[in-house]
Design an enzyme around this catalytic site. Sequence first.
Site, PDB file in Angstrom:
ATOM      1  N   HIS A   1      -4.676   3.363  -2.764  1.00  0.00           N
ATOM      2  CA  HIS A   1      -4.180   1.796  -1.633  1.00  0.00           C
ATOM      3  C   HIS A   1      -3.655   1.226  -1.949  1.00  0.00           C
ATOM      4  O   HIS A   1      -2.845   0.886  -0.682  1.00  0.00           O
ATOM      5  CB  HIS A   1      -5.449   1.767  -1.437  1.00  0.00           C
TER       6      HIS A   1
ATOM      7  N   HIS B   1       0.654  -0.971   0.551  1.00  0.00           N
ATOM      8  CA  HIS B   1       0.404  -0.093  -0.103  1.00  0.00           C
ATOM      9  C   HIS B   1       0.678   1.284  -0.095  1.00  0.00           C
ATOM     10  O   HIS B   1       1.716   1.739   1.232  1.00  0.00           O
ATOM     11  CB  HIS B   1      -0.452   0.220   1.142  1.00  0.00           C
TER      12      HIS B   1
ATOM     13  N   HIS C   1     -27.345 -17.978  24.221  1.00  0.00           N
ATOM     14  CA  HIS C   1     -26.743 -18.389  25.458  1.00  0.00           C
ATOM     15  C   HIS C   1     -25.600 -20.106  26.045  1.00  0.00           C
ATOM     16  O   HIS C   1     -24.927 -19.117  26.303  1.00  0.00           O
ATOM     17  CB  HIS C   1     -27.371 -17.564  26.649  1.00  0.00           C
TER      18      HIS C   1
ATOM     19  N   GLU D   1     -17.836  -5.912  24.574  1.00  0.00           N
ATOM     20  CA  GLU D   1     -16.849  -7.265  23.991  1.00  0.00           C
ATOM     21  C   GLU D   1     -15.383  -7.500  23.992  1.00  0.00           C
ATOM     22  O   GLU D   1     -14.021  -7.589  23.170  1.00  0.00           O
ATOM     23  CB  GLU D   1     -17.337  -8.379  24.784  1.00  0.00           C
TER      24      GLU D   1
HETATM   25  C1  LIG Z   1     -10.919  -6.214  10.116  1.00  0.00           C
HETATM   26  C2  LIG Z   1     -10.521  -5.676   8.277  1.00  0.00           C
HETATM   27  N1  LIG Z   1     -11.520  -5.831   7.342  1.00  0.00           N
HETATM   28  C3  LIG Z   1     -10.862  -5.347   6.031  1.00  0.00           C
HETATM   29  C4  LIG Z   1      -9.586  -5.256   5.562  1.00  0.00           C
HETATM   30  C5  LIG Z   1      -9.271  -5.292   4.613  1.00  0.00           C
HETATM   31  N2  LIG Z   1      -8.924  -4.057   3.726  1.00  0.00           N
HETATM   32  C6  LIG Z   1      -7.424  -3.259   4.786  1.00  0.00           C
HETATM   33  S1  LIG Z   1      -7.382  -1.856   3.953  1.00  0.00           S
HETATM   34  C7  LIG Z   1      -8.398  -1.387   3.477  1.00  0.00           C
HETATM   35  C8  LIG Z   1      -9.183  -0.172   3.230  1.00  0.00           C
HETATM   36  C9  LIG Z   1      -9.008   1.033   4.684  1.00  0.00           C
HETATM   37  O1  LIG Z   1      -9.572   2.452   4.044  1.00  0.00           O
HETATM   38  P1  LIG Z   1      -8.465   3.013   4.840  1.00  0.00           P
HETATM   39  O2  LIG Z   1      -8.537   2.842   6.218  1.00  0.00           O
HETATM   40  O3  LIG Z   1      -9.260   4.908   4.506  1.00  0.00           O
HETATM   41  O4  LIG Z   1      -7.406   3.266   4.566  1.00  0.00           O
HETATM   42  P2  LIG Z   1      -6.740   4.087   2.814  1.00  0.00           P
HETATM   43  O5  LIG Z   1      -7.127   3.092   2.379  1.00  0.00           O
HETATM   44  O6  LIG Z   1      -7.207   5.164   3.270  1.00  0.00           O
HETATM   45  O7  LIG Z   1      -5.152   3.983   4.241  1.00  0.00           O
HETATM   46  C10 LIG Z   1      -9.340  -2.834   4.023  1.00  0.00           C
HETATM   47  C11 LIG Z   1     -10.600  -2.952   3.713  1.00  0.00           C
HETATM   48  C12 LIG Z   1      -8.719  -4.820   7.400  1.00  0.00           C
HETATM   49  N3  LIG Z   1      -6.881  -5.094   6.882  1.00  0.00           N
HETATM   50  N4  LIG Z   1      -9.094  -5.105   7.977  1.00  0.00           N
END
Ligand SMILES: Cc1ncc(C[n+]2csc(CCOP(=O)(O)OP(=O)(O)O)c2C)c(N)n1
Length: 685
Positions: free
Chosen positions: A277, A29, A490, A429
């Site tokens: 990204h 990224h 539960h 939680e």
């Molecule tokens: C819990 C979770 N769901 C999905 C992902 C996959 N994922 C990685 S980055 C991303 C997008 C994140 O967007 P943002 O936080 O705005 O990051 P930016 O592209 O702006 O750096 C996703 C969906 C992940 N790493 N963790």
Amino acid sequence: MNNDKMVQLAVNTIRTLSIDAVQAAKSGHPGTPMALAPLVYTIWNRAMNFDPQHPIWPNRDRFVLSNGHASMLLWSILHLTKVQAVNADYEELGKPSVSLEDIRRFRQLDSKAPGHPEYHWVSGVETTTGPLGQGVATSVGMAIAQKWLANRYNKPGFDIFNYNIYAVCGDGCMMEGIASEAASLAGHLGLDNLCWVWDNNHITIEGNTSITFTEDVAARFLAYGWNVLRVGDANDIERIDNALAVFRRTQGRPTFIVLDSHIGYGSPHKQDTSAAHGEPLGEEEVKLTKRDYDWPEDAQFLVPDGVYDHFAAGIGQRGAQGRQDWTKLFTAYRAQYPDLAKEIDQIQRRELPEGWDRNLPSFPADPKGVAGREASGKTLNVLAQNVPWLLGGSADLGPSNKTALTYEGAGNFQAGTPGGKNLHYGIREHAMGAVVNGLSLSKIRGYGSTFFIFSDYARPAIRLSALMELPAIFIFTHDAMGDGEDGPTHQPVEHLASLRAIPGLVTIRPADANEVVEAYRYVMQLRHKPAILALSRQPLPTLDRTKYASAAGVAKGAYVLADALGKNPEVILIASGSEVSLAVQAHEKLVAEEILSRVVSMPSWDIFEHQSKEYRDSVLPPGVKARLAIEQASTFGWERYVGDAGRVIGMETFGASAPLKELQNKFGFEPDRVVATVKEMLGKK
Ligand SMILES: Cc1ncc(C[n+]2csc(CCOP(=O)(O)OP(=O)(O)O)c2C)c(N)n1
Ligand SMILES: [Mg+2]
């Protein structure tokens, strides 16, 4: 070179290292490191009190990169500030944590620059991130830990713990529910040692956040009770610096900084698009971007002259001075408060204090018995007095989980009483799991608690505790159908199997009160593994240990509880938790009929798997094929112990709402059913 130019050069070094690493790896990224380089530069080189030479100095400021996909930010800054490597025994290795070669080998096997920040793999990483939201939630645990440590150990003239926690997060973290839970808790607790910076770039993977995320995030944080600041230009280092200074002055509230940024900053075709990204810029675009930065187009992994020195003169010097001053202070502190200083040493090395297991309860044989949660509460109350830094609580189920510390002076952890040992997580939680990790990363022995069924809500954090090798403790009660009338919503079914499947996690389901005590004895001595206790709601008979084997067998994961007349068994009953006394009842009936049965109490698969083959074979002799496992949980996985010829009495469906006795009858957890199954297996009658 004037200072402004030098700063720009340093920032662009972070950017280009990130770009080149992603390009070389052909994955990763680049966009967010390009955008947030000035932020990370400012936090590290201007704000953080952190000595790169000693990255585990106890009073260091913490930095959490919650948007873990931007890991190149961290690898670049750890490299450029020359953070040193430390091993699991807390020894400094005399080499950099992240070398330039590691960065060249970003995302390759064994590189210290892996895809996402990994605690325990790379020194200087304060917590593993990647599952969005976990990092910021964990930072709340770190902030709670700092408050608690400061309250216990700081003395007039001795600010031993006064560090801050900085966390950087993206839109993803802000969308995840766990972050909202954690922010709510942090606001309630007024954690003014905590600063989150939100990378407000309006971009996630599927495109502009206008398609998913249009709420007023700043207003949300105001409502949580945070101080909200805004920096409208992620390239404006002075204003970032200013906002961080406001954070450090702010009292009584955590700080949330909205940072408006441009993902892929400087890339002529990819800036402000989701294309920046998750994929390399591409060779042509890399050149164009470097041109934009005034950078030599063809240079790769370039650290220009003066950049290392610039960081050495910033964080390097400030951190070294800070640590030196602290070390002097701590020497004087040790002279004045030797006992407290010793505690701090022990905490840092995850050691237990002398006498940590004194006065542990022991329960007399009793057919009516004691509930697992009751025995747990008694044990916990003793341990918490013996181990000052053992603290935690429940997600609003304290009265049911029996986790409340009720002895004189235990206190409640609140904004005004940060010395309290009873944490109230509220009904959060998800955040609780992460907060326990944050406590544990701060070397506090933290625990969290709820009904076993809701371990699901904490599971992502539990998984991370195992991945990070943290000795976190999760106390889950109502471990099976014991809360009968509450019904299938539960009643855990698949939870044991699913938690047993997490590598490195110690799951223990004790059979009676004395096994509960032994389970705690085992868990307390863990230094690099998380543990789960699955405890009963209902009373379980306290086994007569003069007749049956000692509960100390818990430390081996499984042990022979009862045997038939000292002879080799023809059938083995294997059970955990509430089903052990059921197995014992069946065993007595079988023995009365001259069937040579053995009962194995198996509170923990994980612990048992770590015993020698010799021991394991002595408990489960390979020659004995008639084996019956009994457990009020999914049968999934029991094949490994009962084998092809064995049987399992367990759950194949969800439970039901009814009194426990009726459920035991409906689902076959009765001695007669066990006896009949054994006879069938042995071909008798
Ligand atoms: C819990 C979770 N769901 C999905 C992902 C996959 N994922 C990685 S980055 C991303 C997008 C994140 O967007 P943002 O936080 O705005 O990051 P930016 O592209 O702006 O750096 C996703 C969906 C992940 N790493 N963790
Ligand atoms: Mg974003």
